[in-house]
Design a protein around this motif. Structure first.
Motif, PDB file in Angstrom:
ATOM      1  N   GLY A  48       8.361   5.321  -3.141  1.00  0.00           N
ATOM      2  CA  GLY A  48       7.146   5.240  -3.943  1.00  0.00           C
ATOM      3  C   GLY A  48       7.412   5.831  -5.333  1.00  0.00           C
ATOM      4  N   GLY A  49       6.656   5.350  -6.314  1.00  0.00           N
ATOM      5  CA  GLY A  49       6.895   5.739  -7.703  1.00  0.00           C
ATOM      6  C   GLY A  49       6.798   7.234  -7.999  1.00  0.00           C
ATOM      7  N   GLY A  50       6.095   7.963  -7.130  1.00  0.00           N
ATOM      8  CA  GLY A  50       5.937   9.393  -7.374  1.00  0.00           C
ATOM      9  C   GLY A  50       6.884  10.254  -6.542  1.00  0.00           C
ATOM     10  N   ARG A 105       6.208  11.020 -16.500  1.00  0.00           N
ATOM     11  CA  ARG A 105       7.286  10.972 -15.504  1.00  0.00           C
ATOM     12  C   ARG A 105       8.653  10.629 -16.072  1.00  0.00           C
ATOM     13  NH1 ARG A 105       4.647   7.515 -10.536  1.00  0.00           N
ATOM     14  NH2 ARG A 105       3.085   9.061  -9.878  1.00  0.00           N
ATOM     15  N   LYS A 153      11.292  -2.321  -7.362  1.00  0.00           N
ATOM     16  CA  LYS A 153      12.036  -1.699  -6.259  1.00  0.00           C
ATOM     17  C   LYS A 153      12.034  -2.572  -4.998  1.00  0.00           C
ATOM     18  CE  LYS A 153       9.346   1.605  -7.011  1.00  0.00           C
ATOM     19  NZ  LYS A 153       8.418   2.704  -6.822  1.00  0.00           N
ATOM     20  N   PHE A 184      -0.779  12.649   1.072  1.00  0.00           N
ATOM     21  CA  PHE A 184       0.195  11.567   0.909  1.00  0.00           C
ATOM     22  C   PHE A 184       1.541  12.119   0.440  1.00  0.00           C
ATOM     23  CE2 PHE A 184       2.325   8.593  -2.009  1.00  0.00           C
ATOM     24  CZ  PHE A 184       2.683   7.608  -1.087  1.00  0.00           C
ATOM     25  N   ARG A 185       1.508  13.057  -0.522  1.00  0.00           N
ATOM     26  CA  ARG A 185       2.764  13.623  -1.033  1.00  0.00           C
ATOM     27  C   ARG A 185       3.515  14.393   0.072  1.00  0.00           C
ATOM     28  NH1 ARG A 185       3.578  10.215  -4.915  1.00  0.00           N
ATOM     29  NH2 ARG A 185       1.842  10.090  -6.360  1.00  0.00           N
ATOM     30  N   LEU A 205      -3.560   4.811  -7.695  1.00  0.00           N
ATOM     31  CA  LEU A 205      -3.467   5.452  -9.009  1.00  0.00           C
ATOM     32  C   LEU A 205      -3.784   4.483 -10.146  1.00  0.00           C
ATOM     33  CD1 LEU A 205      -0.255   7.674  -8.639  1.00  0.00           C
ATOM     34  CD2 LEU A 205      -2.635   8.351  -8.379  1.00  0.00           C
ATOM     35  N   ASP A 255       6.909   3.888   1.532  1.00  0.00           N
ATOM     36  CA  ASP A 255       5.461   3.665   1.656  1.00  0.00           C
ATOM     37  C   ASP A 255       5.133   2.995   2.996  1.00  0.00           C
ATOM     38  OD1 ASP A 255       4.733   4.758  -0.742  1.00  0.00           O
ATOM     39  OD2 ASP A 255       4.565   2.869  -1.812  1.00  0.00           O
ATOM     40  N   ARG A 263      -2.647  -0.089  -5.149  1.00  0.00           N
ATOM     41  CA  ARG A 263      -2.123   1.173  -5.689  1.00  0.00           C
ATOM     42  C   ARG A 263      -3.271   2.030  -6.225  1.00  0.00           C
ATOM     43  NH1 ARG A 263       1.625  -2.724  -7.617  1.00  0.00           N
ATOM     44  NH2 ARG A 263       3.701  -2.428  -6.748  1.00  0.00           N
ATOM     45  N   MET A 294       5.827   2.329 -10.291  1.00  0.00           N
ATOM     46  CA  MET A 294       5.171   1.196  -9.633  1.00  0.00           C
ATOM     47  C   MET A 294       5.438  -0.067 -10.461  1.00  0.00           C
ATOM     48  SD  MET A 294       1.505   3.115  -8.962  1.00  0.00           S
ATOM     49  CE  MET A 294       1.541   4.306 -10.309  1.00  0.00           C
TER      50      MET A 294
HETATM   51  C1  S3P Z   1       2.756   5.808  -6.275  1.00  0.00           C
HETATM   52  C2  S3P Z   1       3.462   4.631  -6.090  1.00  0.00           C
HETATM   53  C3  S3P Z   1       3.225   3.735  -4.955  1.00  0.00           C
HETATM   54  C4  S3P Z   1       2.695   4.517  -3.752  1.00  0.00           C
HETATM   55  C5  S3P Z   1       1.484   5.301  -4.142  1.00  0.00           C
HETATM   56  C6  S3P Z   1       1.755   6.285  -5.285  1.00  0.00           C
HETATM   57  C7  S3P Z   1       3.042   6.642  -7.462  1.00  0.00           C
HETATM   58  O1  S3P Z   1       4.440   3.071  -4.589  1.00  0.00           O
HETATM   59  O2  S3P Z   1       3.699   5.377  -3.257  1.00  0.00           O
HETATM   60  O3  S3P Z   1       0.491   4.384  -4.488  1.00  0.00           O
HETATM   61  O4  S3P Z   1       2.654   7.829  -7.485  1.00  0.00           O
HETATM   62  O5  S3P Z   1       3.685   6.122  -8.417  1.00  0.00           O
HETATM   63  P1  S3P Z   1       5.121   1.889  -5.444  1.00  0.00           P
HETATM   64  O6  S3P Z   1       5.912   2.535  -6.532  1.00  0.00           O
HETATM   65  O7  S3P Z   1       5.999   1.213  -4.453  1.00  0.00           O
HETATM   66  O8  S3P Z   1       4.026   1.029  -5.955  1.00  0.00           O
END
Ligand code: S3P
Length: 168
Positions: free
Chosen positions: A77-79, A135, A13, A55-56, A118, A32, A116, A9
């Motif tokens: 998304g960051g995850g 990560r 990106k 969400f995942r 998290l 997202d 966000r 995040m």
């Molecule tokens: C997440 C990143 C977010 C979004 C969600 C979870 C993560 O996207 O998918 O809040 O787990 O790192 P961005 O990386 O675009 O902020």
């Protein structure tokens, strides 16, 4: 051709993705955003009402739906890359470019933002360090190219990716 942007995040990106799409005449997609449109809920609402696991699953679903599509810069998304299945699906779409920045830089970029889930915690910097540490190995492993965005502006980062693509 697609180009996939992965990374934490606040790594840039969205900003770099828009710039790169413009430079390469590709369209910009954000997983997202696709999830939010499909669910009719914001990411924040999905986390609050359905939980992170749902969400995942939606992230994987979106990648399945994107298979076979072409001509996009796809910001994830960051995850997203934490699931191996997602990495496999992403690889079928295009090369994975990791955007990177250290925790302090990330913190400066995201502070004051509330979308966000998290990072909506009392001490976001500590949380960023913790999640990033967990990560980092995955990000490094999946990246075909790594771009440190803490030392580059948006145009420079996009230029770096463009050069790399041209040299491939
Ligand atoms: C997440 C990143 C977010 C979004 C969600 C979870 C993560 O996207 O998918 O809040 O787990 O790192 P961005 O990386 O675009 O902020």
């Amino acid at each position: 051709m697609n180009i996939i942007l992965v990374g934490f995040m606040g790594s840039g990106k969205s900003a770099v993705g828009h710039k790169l799409a413009e430079k390469l005449c590709l369209s910009y997609l954000d997983t997202d955003q696709l999830i939010e449109e499909a669910a009719g809920l914001s990411i924040k609402q999905i986390f609050a009402q359905k939980g992170e696991q749902v969400f995942r699953d939606l992230e994987t679903e979106v990648l399945q739906k994107l298979q076979g599509s072409d001509g996009h810069v796809i910001a994830t998304g960051g995850g997203m890359v934490l699931r191996r299945e997602n990495v496999e699906l992403l690889r079928k779409l295009g090369p994975l470019v990791l955007l990177w920045a250290g925790p302090e830089v990330i913190f400066q970029r995201i502070k004051g933002q509330t979308h966000r889930p998290l990072l909506n915690v009392p001490d976001p910097l500590v949380e960023i360090k913790k999640i990033l540490a967990g990560r980092k190995a995955v990000y490094d492993k999946v990246a075909d190219l790594k771009v440190d965005t803490s030392k580059l502006n948006v145009a420079q980062a996009a230029e770096r990716i463009e050069q790399w693509l041209a040299s491939k």
